[in-house]
Design an enzyme around this catalytic site. Structure first.
Site, PDB file in Angstrom:
ATOM      1  N   GLU A  17      37.859  71.882  74.478  1.00 26.28           N
ATOM      2  CA  GLU A  17      37.967  71.827  73.009  1.00 26.28           C
ATOM      3  C   GLU A  17      37.517  73.166  72.421  1.00 26.28           C
ATOM      4  O   GLU A  17      36.510  73.723  72.837  1.00 26.28           O
ATOM      5  CB  GLU A  17      37.082  70.693  72.478  1.00 26.28           C
ATOM      6  CG  GLU A  17      37.139  70.566  70.960  1.00 26.28           C
ATOM      7  CD  GLU A  17      36.407  69.333  70.466  1.00 26.28           C
ATOM      8  OE1 GLU A  17      36.732  68.221  70.918  1.00 26.28           O
ATOM      9  OE2 GLU A  17      35.501  69.495  69.628  1.00 26.28           O
ATOM     10  N   ALA A  51      35.786  70.207  58.792  1.00 25.69           N
ATOM     11  CA  ALA A  51      35.413  69.246  57.758  1.00 25.69           C
ATOM     12  C   ALA A  51      35.877  69.824  56.424  1.00 25.69           C
ATOM     13  O   ALA A  51      35.840  71.039  56.238  1.00 25.69           O
ATOM     14  CB  ALA A  51      33.916  69.040  57.772  1.00 25.69           C
ATOM     15  N   HIS A  78      43.458  68.170  66.243  1.00 26.83           N
ATOM     16  CA  HIS A  78      42.662  67.132  65.583  1.00 26.83           C
ATOM     17  C   HIS A  78      43.170  67.001  64.138  1.00 26.83           C
ATOM     18  O   HIS A  78      43.589  67.985  63.526  1.00 26.83           O
ATOM     19  CB  HIS A  78      41.184  67.511  65.557  1.00 26.83           C
ATOM     20  CG  HIS A  78      40.560  67.620  66.930  1.00 26.83           C
ATOM     21  ND1 HIS A  78      39.210  67.468  67.147  1.00 26.83           N
ATOM     22  CD2 HIS A  78      41.097  67.869  68.148  1.00 26.83           C
ATOM     23  CE1 HIS A  78      38.941  67.609  68.441  1.00 26.83           C
ATOM     24  NE2 HIS A  78      40.076  67.872  69.066  1.00 26.83           N
ATOM     25  N   TYR A 145      32.451  56.448  71.081  1.00 21.22           N
ATOM     26  CA  TYR A 145      31.037  56.808  71.002  1.00 21.22           C
ATOM     27  C   TYR A 145      30.212  56.032  72.024  1.00 21.22           C
ATOM     28  O   TYR A 145      29.888  54.856  71.797  1.00 21.22           O
ATOM     29  CB  TYR A 145      30.533  56.539  69.562  1.00 21.22           C
ATOM     30  CG  TYR A 145      31.323  57.343  68.564  1.00 21.22           C
ATOM     31  CD1 TYR A 145      30.898  58.601  68.171  1.00 21.22           C
ATOM     32  CD2 TYR A 145      32.563  56.881  68.084  1.00 21.22           C
ATOM     33  CE1 TYR A 145      31.661  59.377  67.313  1.00 21.22           C
ATOM     34  CE2 TYR A 145      33.337  57.653  67.230  1.00 21.22           C
ATOM     35  CZ  TYR A 145      32.876  58.896  66.840  1.00 21.22           C
ATOM     36  OH  TYR A 145      33.635  59.676  65.999  1.00 21.22           O
ATOM     37  N   LYS A 165      41.514  50.622  66.804  1.00 25.02           N
ATOM     38  CA  LYS A 165      42.216  51.920  66.867  1.00 25.02           C
ATOM     39  C   LYS A 165      43.272  51.901  67.969  1.00 25.02           C
ATOM     40  O   LYS A 165      44.371  52.427  67.792  1.00 25.02           O
ATOM     41  CB  LYS A 165      41.206  53.063  67.119  1.00 25.02           C
ATOM     42  CG  LYS A 165      40.258  53.290  65.958  1.00 25.02           C
ATOM     43  CD  LYS A 165      39.635  54.664  65.956  1.00 25.02           C
ATOM     44  CE  LYS A 165      38.372  54.783  66.725  1.00 25.02           C
ATOM     45  NZ  LYS A 165      37.600  56.000  66.402  1.00 25.02           N
TER      46      LYS A 165
END
Ligand code: FAD
Length: 289
Positions: A17, A51, A78, A145, A165
């Site tokens: 990433e 963000a 993303h 998570y 999801k």
């Protein structure tokens, strides 16, 4: 290329990433990162989506396009929805698709106190459904998570929402960083019991610096096992020793995850290709077994 095709090929998937460099960084910073990552040949590279409001000098879309076109590596862009309306998301998605990006990581995004959230999407599951309805071909990943999302009332609730999801169209999951593999394996068991059968990649962040990891942990709520706090207290004030111990810790974590049969490893590179290369080289033969 659909990222899903990478799984189940007999080799643990390994992805990296990166994030778009800040506006204050030179514009070619990302090339240095990608030049280094190209050498370790990750299965794909994902690019974070800032963000709302953060100033970057290149967009997620632009960098994802560079990764695919100039480096020949599949890219995952993303895409967050907390600060966007339906039309804006549709526009972002269309832009990515026009640039040949076949895979997105669909997220709600962190709330920015300086930017009031929009109301079209409250949760990532709504974004995933929206994307799937508009585009049946795009590959969709979502976040998970191992220690529960900080806002969720319980792990059970979080896993229930995770299933939503997947039911909405997420084809694979990528985990938040964690430092205790037991947390990941226990989470995996809960997810499988809940009927989540899609591949789940473990997110690993090498600990290279005490201050930055303490800040990260306070943001995402990951817990620090004793083995790691001992390392931090012994080497935290010695940058070179801390870096070496942090790399060794990440390699140890990854070897154990692969031995436990994890579907894939997702390395949070923090745009540091040298560290990524050290780790990738060390696990190359391990992940091929
Ligand atoms: P969701 O899946 O919507 O979950 C958010 C919370 O809502 C959870 O507590 C969940 O249990 C709860 N919830 C879900 N559905 C319901 C429901 N129906 N009712 C009640 N509660 C519900 N952030 C960025 O800004 N940019 C990035 O590029 C980025 N990349 C990331 C990559 C990975 C691999 C990960 C793990 C996180 C990333 N994040 C990124 C951070 C992410 O945006 C935050 O963790 C965010 O707070 C949650 O996003 P989500 O998609 O998991 O949200």
């Amino acid at each position: 290329m659909q990222i899903n095709e990478l799984f189940g090929q007999g080799k643990t998937v390994f992805s990296c990433e990166v994030f778009p460099p800040k506006a204050t960084s030179p514009v070619d910073t990302i090339y240095k990162t990608l030049d280094g990552l190209k050498e370790i040949r990750p299965d794909y590279i994902s690019v974070t989506f800032g963000a709302g409001g953060s100033a970057v000098n290149q967009s997620t879309r632009e960098i994802a396009g560079i990764i695919q076109k100039q480096y020949g590596i599949p890219a995952v862009a993303h895409l967050t929805c907390v600060n966007y309306g339906r039309e804006e998301v549709a526009g972002l998605l269309a832009g990515l698709r026009a640039d040949g990006i076949d895979n997105v990581l669909a997220l709600r995004g962190d709330r920015n106190p300086d930017l009031p959230p929009k109301t079209d999407f409250q949760y990532a599951s709504q974004l995933i459904r929206f994307i799937r309805e508009r585009d049946s071909q795009v590959g969709i990943s979502a976040a998970c998570y191992p220690e529960g999302h900080p806002e969720s009332a319980s792990m059970m609730d979080d896993v229930r929402h995770l299933k939503e999801k997947v039911d909405a169209g997420a084809q694979r999951l990528v985990s938040q960083l964690f430092f205790d593999n037991n947390d990941f394996f226990e989470f995996l068991e809960k997810a499988r019991i809940a009927g989540i059968t899609v591949p789940i990649q473990a997110g690993i962040m090498p600990v290279l610096n005490r201050k930055s990891i303490e800040r990260m942990v306070s943001l995402c709520g990951a817990s620090l096992p004793r083995k790691l706090t001992r390392i931090l207290s012994r080497y935290g004030d010695h940058p070179e020793a801390m870096r070496e111990a942090g790399i060794a810790y990440a390699i140890d974590q990854i070897s154990d995850l692969i031995a436990g049969g994890v579907d894939g490893i997702h390395l949070y590179t923090m745009n540091n290709p040298d560290v990524a290369r050290r780790i990738a080289d060390s696990i190359a033969s391990i992940r091929a077994v």
